[in-house]
Design an enzyme around this catalytic site. Structure first.
Site, short mmCIF file in Angstrom:
data_model
loop_
_atom_site.label_atom_id
_atom_site.label_comp_id
_atom_site.label_asym_id
_atom_site.label_seq_id
_atom_site.Cartn_x
_atom_site.Cartn_y
_atom_site.Cartn_z
N SER A 31 -1.66 1.01 -1.24
CA SER A 31 -2.60 -0.09 -1.39
C SER A 31 -2.54 -0.66 -2.81
O SER A 31 -1.47 -1.03 -3.28
CB SER A 31 -4.01 0.38 -0.99
OG SER A 31 -4.87 -0.71 -0.80
N GLU A 75 -2.35 -2.75 9.61
CA GLU A 75 -3.15 -2.47 8.42
C GLU A 75 -4.60 -2.92 8.56
O GLU A 75 -5.55 -2.19 8.26
CB GLU A 75 -2.52 -3.17 7.20
CG GLU A 75 -1.11 -2.74 6.86
CD GLU A 75 -1.08 -1.53 5.93
OE1 GLU A 75 -2.14 -0.99 5.59
OE2 GLU A 75 0.05 -1.14 5.56
N HIS A 88 -4.59 0.69 7.96
CA HIS A 88 -4.50 0.91 6.52
C HIS A 88 -4.99 2.32 6.20
O HIS A 88 -5.99 2.79 6.73
CB HIS A 88 -5.39 -0.12 5.81
CG HIS A 88 -5.17 -0.22 4.34
ND1 HIS A 88 -4.01 -0.72 3.80
CD2 HIS A 88 -5.95 0.11 3.29
CE1 HIS A 88 -4.09 -0.72 2.48
NE2 HIS A 88 -5.27 -0.21 2.14
#
Length: 445
Positions: free
Chosen positions: A197, A313, A384
């Site tokens: 991330s 995600e 994610h």
């Protein structure tokens, strides 16, 4: 208080002697850890200054403190007790080194430097969710976890204050690694930076940063929101104007409390406002935005790249918004939500990961591109952060996560062993092993 990991009894203590000093470490869980080591110091809103060699023996048996940060209730929905026993302290420029319990200075093991994510506003290198013990034990690597400045303290400049301070922190940590990691059994010629991330976004920008040359040989860029990284100058300037009155001295609590007000200035700037803090082009150590691709091209022949995303995600963020989650469970509307998940995943994550891989190869570098789709019934396949419990299987943190709902922990462990094998294999050779698990699709170029 949380349920974080505790230091081992003093009877298990060990020592490492490096150019930076002699550090008392601790053995446990099949690894040896030297934790909370200073790599730099910094005044508020000022660049880091490298830590001089320590006189005497340094006790390196306490976790690195977290950068002061506002509460992140969304993290509590994803992981159990995300910060464990960590304290917050503005004096947070520390790192922790974890090595196999039989490593010695001559081991020459691959080094993997972890850069945590959290939208540049939350997280810490020593958070329990990133416990590297399994990766270190199984794959015989050295893992260095870095804590750096976040939010208004680390990723907002302008109006007379320097930008990219958190990125400068990371560069200083990598210099410490280059100078000292051999004493812990690491190979200074086989340093891989890996992150997820915002941590991956930072790594991608380190590849273009002035002063980064020679600090790492390989990079793993996972789920980087590179689709939000361009065209941010006006937004950052508006935020910096709001932050200009924040004090450079005094209690840090006032600065942290004001961060929400500063971030609110980003709301009018569309999708980029979803991650208001971040890197700023044209401020050290980054080139101007129009020079970014040329800077990436210059570093490509010297850095092997593994870049990729999870397949869905944005599904995590849908799940964290109750109205959207309810809509996603409605048969007709659910299909529309899924199309939106796929479209935003591509817009924010996948499209620019593909572009980065193509540019890297075209400039003479080696790049592999992956898509990870692990998941199961009742879980959030490909969401994610689904890769984090696979890399760092700290069961008390991850077992109850909605990311893993309906998946037996034994399956998480088995899948994680495969991911750790692939990541560590890349750290050793710069190549993805020929055999990868079925939930990992790889384009080797």
């Amino acid at each position: 208080m949380g349920r974080g990991r505790q230091p081992q009894p003093a009877a298990t203590a060990l020592r490492f002697t490096a150019p930076a000093g002699t550090f008392t470490a601790r053995r446990g869980d099949g690894v040896v850890r030297a934790t909370g080591i200073r790599y730099a110091r910094a005044e508020r809103f000022a660049p880091p200054v490298p830590e001089p060699p320590a006189a005497g023996v340094v006790d390196a048996t306490s976790w690195s403190p977290a950068c002061p940060q506002p509460p992140a209730p969304e993290l509590e929905l994803v992981v159990t007790d995300p910060m464990g026993e960590l304290v917050a302290d503005e004096d947070c420029l520390r790192l922790s080194v974890t090595v196999p319990d039989d490593a010695d200075p001559g081991s020459g093991l691959p080094v993997m430097v972890w850069v945590h994510g959290g939208s540049y506003v939350s997280g810490a290198g020593d958070a329990p969710a990133y416990d590297p013990a399994a990766l270190v034990r199984e794959q015989r690597v050295v893992v260095v976890a870095v804590t750096y400045r976040l939010g208004v303290l680390g990723f907002l400049g302008g109006h007379g204050r320097p930008a990219n301070l958190g990125l400068l922190d990371l560069l200083q940590a990598l210099r410490w690694v280059r100078e000292n990691v051999a004493a812990f059994g690491g190979d200074t010629d086989a340093v891989t930076v890996f992150g997820e991330s915002a941590g991956a976004d930072a790594i991608a920008h380190l590849m273009a940063a002035d002063g980064a040359r020679g600090l790492f040989r390989r990079a793993v860029v996972s789920s980087a929101p590179l689709g939000l990284s361009r065209g941010r100058a006006r937004m950052s300037d508006a935020m910096a104007a709001e932050a200009a009155s924040l004090p450079a001295t005094g209690p840090v609590a006032a600065v942290v409390e004001a961060q929400a007000r500063v971030a609110a200035r980003a709301r009018r700037y569309g999708l980029a406002g979803a991650m208001p803090f971040g890197t700023q082009y044209g401020s050290p150590p980054l080139p101007a935005e129009e020079e970014l691709e040329a800077a990436w091209a210059r570093s490509a022949p010297e850095v092997d790249l593994l870049v990729g995303t999870n397949s869905r995600e944005v599904a995590l963020f849908v799940a964290l918004l109750p109205p959207a989650a309810r809509l996603a469970r409605t048969p007709g509307a659910g299909r529309a939500v899924e199309r939106l998940v796929r479209a935003l995943t591509r817009r924010i994550y996948a499209r620019d990961a593909e572009r980065l891989a193509r540019r890297h190869r075209a400039a003479g570098g080696r790049a592999a591109l992956y898509t990870l789709s692990f998941g199961g019934p009742g879980a959030l396949p490909g969401a994610h952060a689904i890769d984090l419990p696979l890399l760092f299987p700290h069961r008390p943190t991850w077992a109850a996560s909605p990311l893993l709902a309906g998946i037996p922990w034994e399956e998480v462990e088995a899948a994680g062993r495969e991911v750790r094998r692939v990541w560590a294999g890349f750290a050793r050779t710069g190549e993805v092993p020929a055999d990868v698990p079925p939930f990992l699709r790889v384009d080797r170029g």
